[in-house]
Design an enzyme around this catalytic site. Sequence first.
Site, PDB file in Angstrom:
ATOM      1  N   LEU A  33       0.811  -1.214   0.000  1.00  0.00           N
ATOM      2  CA  LEU A  33       0.000   0.000   0.000  1.00  0.00           C
ATOM      3  C   LEU A  33       0.846   1.267   0.000  1.00  0.00           C
ATOM      4  CD1 LEU A  33      -2.700  -1.094   2.598  1.00  0.00           C
ATOM      5  CD2 LEU A  33      -2.623  -1.510   0.139  1.00  0.00           C
ATOM      6  N   HIS A  37      -3.617   4.362  -1.792  1.00  0.00           N
ATOM      7  CA  HIS A  37      -4.492   3.484  -1.021  1.00  0.00           C
ATOM      8  C   HIS A  37      -4.899   4.147   0.291  1.00  0.00           C
ATOM      9  CE1 HIS A  37      -1.997   0.480  -3.371  1.00  0.00           C
ATOM     10  NE2 HIS A  37      -3.235   0.114  -3.683  1.00  0.00           N
ATOM     11  N   LYS A 184       0.792   7.697  -8.074  1.00  0.00           N
ATOM     12  CA  LYS A 184       1.196   6.661  -7.123  1.00  0.00           C
ATOM     13  C   LYS A 184       0.778   5.294  -7.644  1.00  0.00           C
ATOM     14  CE  LYS A 184       2.535   9.262  -3.468  1.00  0.00           C
ATOM     15  NZ  LYS A 184       3.765   9.109  -2.667  1.00  0.00           N
TER      16      LYS A 184
END
Length: 281
Positions: A33, A37, A184
């Site tokens: 993550l 997230h 990301k």
Amino acid sequence: MNIVNTIEEVRDKVKSWRKEGSTIGLVTTMGYLHEGHESLIKRAVSENDKVVVSVFVNPTQFGPNEDLKTYPRDITRDGELCESAGASLIFNPEPSTMYYKDASTTINVKGLTEGLCGAKRPVHFGGVCLVVSKLFNIVTPDRAYFGEKDAQQLAVIKRMVRDLNFNIEIIGCPIIREADGLAKSSRNAYLSKDERKAAVVLSKSLECGKKALNSGERNADKVKKIIIQKLNSESLAKIDYVEIVDSLNLKPVSNIDGNILVAIAVYIGKIRLIDNFTFKI
């Protein structure tokens, strides 16, 4: 952080929450993550009493030559991020828990999966729909949260939920970016130092396309050429696709006169990255 591995444990916990009158949010992930997230989890925490985060590298959405075995995994790190973001539970099953050996059921969302990423990854969205539908049935959330970076996935899941009458609200959340603009992604961890610098060309190329649209350009091919030209300026970048499609049905458009999705997939070295933006007239 409370981490469970079995379907029975999740269902028991959800049952107890329902008895308390709690609302439940779900964030489905493949782990490793990052801040993207984290933003989904925090959004879910702000809108629900309890939040379940699934951490499962789903084998059915990987093709035979893709990175299933090497996909980054770190459940300890994931647990720390989930706890700090306010999640209530992590569901971290094994593939044998999620799939029977003789499983024969598939889900195919026609019309939305043939283009963009689906053109080169024919098994991908069938696997996504299968695992997400299973997670929906296991967790029975009120709301589920997905990142807009995976725009095609979001559209497909919304259609599946509509068509199969899932009583779940699907919420798309904005793309989270690095300071230099790179979206990301768990796969960013694969990039070498030079590749990481080169990867910024994805967001820069989209900015060029957005600038053209804001300046009044409405010919989709011309906007695509502007994006392609910028991508080709980076020697480490190899274009998979640059597409401009209708935001709702994901069909290519030639003249831009409605709501569109501008989506790209680019290899930086051996790593395939995606990015996009939407534009509304």
